[in-house]
Write an enzyme that holds these catalytic residues in place. Structure first.
Site, PDB file in Angstrom:
ATOM      1  N   LYS A 243       0.837  -1.214   0.000  1.00  0.00           N
ATOM      2  CA  LYS A 243       0.000   0.000   0.000  1.00  0.00           C
ATOM      3  C   LYS A 243       0.867   1.257   0.000  1.00  0.00           C
ATOM      4  O   LYS A 243       0.664   2.181  -0.803  1.00  0.00           O
ATOM      5  CB  LYS A 243      -0.919   0.009   1.229  1.00  0.00           C
ATOM      6  N   CYS A 313     -18.944   6.395   5.476  1.00  0.00           N
ATOM      7  CA  CYS A 313     -18.953   4.935   5.629  1.00  0.00           C
ATOM      8  C   CYS A 313     -17.973   4.531   6.723  1.00  0.00           C
ATOM      9  O   CYS A 313     -16.934   3.915   6.476  1.00  0.00           O
ATOM     10  CB  CYS A 313     -18.603   4.266   4.302  1.00  0.00           C
ATOM     11  N   CYS A 320     -25.488   5.621   7.080  1.00  0.00           N
ATOM     12  CA  CYS A 320     -26.217   5.199   5.885  1.00  0.00           C
ATOM     13  C   CYS A 320     -27.386   6.136   5.565  1.00  0.00           C
ATOM     14  O   CYS A 320     -27.796   6.233   4.398  1.00  0.00           O
ATOM     15  CB  CYS A 320     -26.742   3.776   6.066  1.00  0.00           C
ATOM     16  N   CYS A 323     -26.093   8.687   3.156  1.00  0.00           N
ATOM     17  CA  CYS A 323     -25.458   8.169   1.954  1.00  0.00           C
ATOM     18  C   CYS A 323     -26.496   7.943   0.862  1.00  0.00           C
ATOM     19  O   CYS A 323     -27.507   7.268   1.086  1.00  0.00           O
ATOM     20  CB  CYS A 323     -24.742   6.856   2.276  1.00  0.00           C
ATOM     21  N   CYS A 331     -25.954  -0.192  -2.440  1.00  0.00           N
ATOM     22  CA  CYS A 331     -25.144  -0.747  -1.351  1.00  0.00           C
ATOM     23  C   CYS A 331     -25.911  -1.870  -0.665  1.00  0.00           C
ATOM     24  O   CYS A 331     -26.876  -1.605   0.060  1.00  0.00           O
ATOM     25  CB  CYS A 331     -24.771   0.333  -0.331  1.00  0.00           C
TER      26      CYS A 331
END
Length: 368
Positions: A243, A313, A320, A323, A331
């Site tokens: 990463k 998130c 939620c 979102c 989702c």
């Protein structure tokens, strides 16, 4: 010849006969010499005396008998072979090449583009910690190009298991502690205690102190005091994983060679159902995404999803209700907020109050 050996050679041996106590027809003979210890005892003493003489002569190989020299050489050779084996076992292993693709590409999930565009639209209205304190911000405090790249790498090394706010503060404190600039030579010259004190707020700061010092030494010795340009070379540095390597190449060298997958990218893509089977770690997530996500998005997806994961998130208690993916059915992990019994009672009580709160009418009857 030692004194004990001279005595043994001058000893006179005589034989004495006697009848066997077990059979009358058998005669036994015993060897007798001058008064002294028995043969077994004499051998034990001789060995002991020779050992003493050898120990006294340890400092001089010339004084040793030939057999003793061979024995000593054998012992030294054995010790040398053991030391060589230990040295070989401690030698660093050659780093393995970081895999770049899957044997069988992962299929692109349905409606992924619609979901990704919705996330980008939400992110355009949100300022997340990564936007102002991410690893790409550390370079702007440096003037020298090498120091900019090194500051980016240091920021990435400190960011593991640490929030961006804490990482940003640690980078600034370390820069001041070692003289005002994050350079390879300054980190090498700094005392380990100085580095530790500056980064003591980040996670695993003791281990990261060692990693930073060792990585700076490697960069000076093997890479001309600069950040290398390949994933494998970056991952050969202590404390640097895939990463960090991919993000370092994107930020420091503007090289788009892969996706930097951290815990946010790993968590969100699994919540969105973008993997046929949930991935077990960020490396599995990276290989899946790289097999189907258009390459022009590889450089930006980390920044987009990290900020989304920091603000909407969340790892625990995702928002939620804020979102747009939930209402659009994009989702599968969207959570519907359920009212607790207490909230339900409060809601019902509020409704009754509102119903009873209408205008009051008073009627008076006048007596005639």
């Amino acid at each position: 010849m030692s004194a004990i050996r001279r005595v043994a050679s001058e000893r006179v041996t005589r034989l004495s006969a006697k009848s066997s106590p077990y059979h009358t027809a058998v005669t036994l003979y015993d060897a007798q010499g001058t008064p002294g210890p028995s043969t077994t005892r004499r051998q034990t003493r001789r060995v002991k005396r020779e050992n003493v003489e050898l120990n006294d002569q340890e400092g001089s190989d010339d004084a040793l008998p030939t057999a003793a020299k061979k024995k000593k050489a054998k012992v030294v050779k054995t010790a040398t072979s053991v030391t060589t084996t230990e040295t070989k076992s401690r030698s660093p292993k050659k780093p393995k090449a970081i895999p770049q693709s899957l044997d069988v590409p992962h299929p692109a999930p349905e409606r992924w583009k619609e979901a990704y565009d919705a996330i980008k639209e939400m992110r355009s209205r949100i300022t997340a910690p990564v936007d102002t304190m991410g690893c790409d911000q550390a370079q702007w405090k440096e003037q020298d190009p090498k120091n900019r790249r090194f500051a980016t790498l240091i920021s990435l090394m400190l960011s593991s298991q640490t929030k961006d706010e804490v990482t940003d503060a640690a980078v600034a404190k370390l820069r001041i502690a070692i003289g005002g600039s994050l350079s390879v030579d300054a980190v090498i010259a700094a005392e380990e205690a100085t580095v530790s004190e500056a980064i003591s707020k980040v996670g695993f700061w003791r281990r990261k102190t060692q990693y930073i010092k060792q990585a700076a030494q490697r960069l000076r010795d093997d890479f001309d005091s600069d950040v290398p340009k390949t994933v494998d070379e970056l991952c050969s540095l202590p404390g640097v994983g895939p990463k960090m390597a991919f993000l370092a190449l994107q930020v420091a060298w503007n090289l788009n060679l892969g996706i930097g997958v951290d815990v946010h990218v790993h968590r969100i893509t699994n919540r969105l159902g973008w993997h046929q089977r949930p991935t077990k770690n960020p490396e599995e997530t990276r290989l899946n995404l790289q097999s189907w996500l258009p390459k022009e998005l590889h450089g930006e997806i980390n920044h987009v999803l990290v900020g989304f994961g920091q603000t909407v998130c969340l790892p625990v208690g995702p928002k939620c209700d804020l979102c747009t993916l939930s209402s659009a059915g994009l989702c599968p992990s969207a959570q519907t907020k359920k009212l607790s019994k207490r909230d339900s009672r409060n809601s019902a009580s509020t409704s009754r109050v509102e119903l009873d709160a209408g205008p009051k009418v008073e009627i008076e009857v006048e007596n005639l």
